[in-house]
Write a protein that holds these residues in place. Structure first.
Motif, PDB file in Angstrom:
ATOM      1  N   ALA A 103      65.551 -12.427 -32.327  1.00 32.01           N
ATOM      2  CA  ALA A 103      65.142 -11.156 -31.729  1.00 32.01           C
ATOM      3  C   ALA A 103      65.662 -11.142 -30.302  1.00 32.01           C
ATOM      4  N   ARG A 104      65.497 -10.026 -29.627  1.00 31.06           N
ATOM      5  CA  ARG A 104      65.985  -9.943 -28.241  1.00 31.06           C
ATOM      6  C   ARG A 104      65.315 -10.960 -27.330  1.00 31.06           C
ATOM      7  N   ASP A 105      64.095 -11.368 -27.636  1.00 28.72           N
ATOM      8  CA  ASP A 105      63.445 -12.373 -26.790  1.00 28.72           C
ATOM      9  C   ASP A 105      63.926 -13.799 -27.100  1.00 28.72           C
ATOM     10  N   SER A 106      64.892 -13.929 -28.016  1.00 25.34           N
ATOM     11  CA  SER A 106      65.502 -15.231 -28.320  1.00 25.34           C
ATOM     12  C   SER A 106      66.649 -15.555 -27.371  1.00 25.34           C
ATOM     13  N   VAL A 107      67.030 -14.610 -26.533  1.00 28.11           N
ATOM     14  CA  VAL A 107      68.165 -14.790 -25.624  1.00 28.11           C
ATOM     15  C   VAL A 107      67.844 -15.842 -24.583  1.00 28.11           C
ATOM     16  N   ARG A 108      68.822 -16.697 -24.306  1.00 31.61           N
ATOM     17  CA  ARG A 108      68.694 -17.736 -23.271  1.00 31.61           C
ATOM     18  C   ARG A 108      69.594 -17.369 -22.097  1.00 31.61           C
ATOM     19  N   ASP A 109      69.043 -17.481 -20.913  1.00 30.05           N
ATOM     20  CA  ASP A 109      69.762 -17.160 -19.678  1.00 30.05           C
ATOM     21  C   ASP A 109      70.238 -18.456 -19.033  1.00 30.05           C
ATOM     22  N   HIS A 110      71.545 -18.609 -18.887  1.00 25.92           N
ATOM     23  CA  HIS A 110      72.142 -19.821 -18.322  1.00 25.92           C
ATOM     24  C   HIS A 110      72.744 -19.572 -16.943  1.00 25.92           C
ATOM     25  N   ALA A 111      72.218 -18.621 -16.209  1.00 19.54           N
ATOM     26  CA  ALA A 111      72.611 -18.293 -14.834  1.00 19.54           C
ATOM     27  C   ALA A 111      73.848 -17.420 -14.732  1.00 19.54           C
ATOM     28  N   PHE A 112      74.937 -17.726 -15.430  1.00 20.02           N
ATOM     29  CA  PHE A 112      76.079 -16.826 -15.361  1.00 20.02           C
ATOM     30  C   PHE A 112      76.580 -16.415 -16.746  1.00 20.02           C
ATOM     31  N   PHE A 113      75.879 -16.822 -17.784  1.00 22.08           N
ATOM     32  CA  PHE A 113      76.141 -16.319 -19.128  1.00 22.08           C
ATOM     33  C   PHE A 113      74.838 -16.341 -19.911  1.00 22.08           C
ATOM     34  N   LEU A 114      74.798 -15.577 -21.000  1.00 18.73           N
ATOM     35  CA  LEU A 114      73.635 -15.539 -21.887  1.00 18.73           C
ATOM     36  C   LEU A 114      74.054 -16.045 -23.256  1.00 18.73           C
ATOM     37  N   SER A 115      73.088 -16.586 -24.001  1.00 12.27           N
ATOM     38  CA  SER A 115      73.408 -17.077 -25.340  1.00 12.27           C
ATOM     39  C   SER A 115      72.285 -16.779 -26.312  1.00 12.27           C
ATOM     40  N   ILE A 116      72.655 -16.777 -27.572  1.00 11.97           N
ATOM     41  CA  ILE A 116      71.703 -16.671 -28.670  1.00 11.97           C
ATOM     42  C   ILE A 116      72.108 -17.735 -29.689  1.00 11.97           C
ATOM     43  N   ASN A 117      71.169 -18.579 -30.090  1.00 18.15           N
ATOM     44  CA  ASN A 117      71.443 -19.683 -31.011  1.00 18.15           C
ATOM     45  C   ASN A 117      70.785 -19.415 -32.350  1.00 18.15           C
ATOM     46  N   PHE A 118      71.489 -19.768 -33.421  1.00 20.38           N
ATOM     47  CA  PHE A 118      70.954 -19.559 -34.759  1.00 20.38           C
ATOM     48  C   PHE A 118      71.601 -20.548 -35.719  1.00 20.38           C
ATOM     49  N   VAL A 119      71.061 -20.613 -36.924  1.00 14.95           N
ATOM     50  CA  VAL A 119      71.605 -21.508 -37.950  1.00 14.95           C
ATOM     51  C   VAL A 119      71.902 -20.718 -39.217  1.00 14.95           C
ATOM     52  N   ASP A 120      72.836 -21.247 -39.999  1.00 16.34           N
ATOM     53  CA  ASP A 120      73.118 -20.642 -41.299  1.00 16.34           C
ATOM     54  C   ASP A 120      72.082 -21.156 -42.303  1.00 16.34           C
ATOM     55  N   PRO A 121      72.125 -20.730 -43.558  1.00 16.47           N
ATOM     56  CA  PRO A 121      71.103 -21.166 -44.529  1.00 16.47           C
ATOM     57  C   PRO A 121      71.075 -22.675 -44.767  1.00 16.47           C
TER      58      PRO A 121
END
Length: 148
Positions: A103-121
């Motif tokens: 979800a949007r609250d899964s976003v991680r802020d790394h100071a000069f870039f943002l990331s979203i982490n996930f896994v496949d099945p």
């Protein structure tokens, strides 16, 4: 249809960072990318790049707590695409390594870039990053939320 940009970096687990740094420099010609110094201090991740910065590896010494899992392939996209990817992943009920739906609250802020982490099945880890930090942080109203 959404498309991925380029591969941004790949996470690699190493048992001895000093030995790894020597090997990657000597054998592959990669050096520490100082733009990511805060990742080493905050996450124990040392970012290496080739001289043209077209190839990056994120080294974590064994544990690498809190960040992406070693072996994670990270893709880079623009800000608008980043938002679209979050919504598409959420719509497909894609999960993170802890089993939580993206979800949007899964976003991680790394100071000069943002990331979203996930896994496949099968548990294989992936990450989508965007360097449109200022625009995205305002759009997502992060205000320091999600900072890691």
């Amino acid at each position: 249809m959404l498309t991925l940009g380029k591969i941004d970096h790949i996470h690699v687990r190493v048992a001895d960072l000093k030995v790894a740094l020597d090997w990657y420099e000597r054998v592959l010609g990669m050096n520490i990318d100082t733009r990511y110094r805060h990742m080493q201090e905050g996450h124990g991740i040392t970012m290496l790049s080739n001289p043209s910065a077209s190839v990056r590896l994120a080294l974590s010494e064994e544990a690498g707590e809190g960040g992406a899992l070693p072996g994670t392939v990270a893709f880079s996209v623009g800000g608008q695409e980043f938002l679209a990817w979050i919504d598409a992943l959420a719509g497909q009920r894609v999960r993170d390594k802890d089993g939580e739906t993206i979800a949007r609250d899964s976003v991680r802020d790394h100071a000069f870039f943002l990331s979203i982490n996930f896994v496949d099945p099968f548990g294989n880890p992936f990450e989508i990053v965007s360097y449109d930090h200022t625009w995205l942080a305002a759009k997502l109203k992060l205000n320091g939320r999600g900072a890691h």
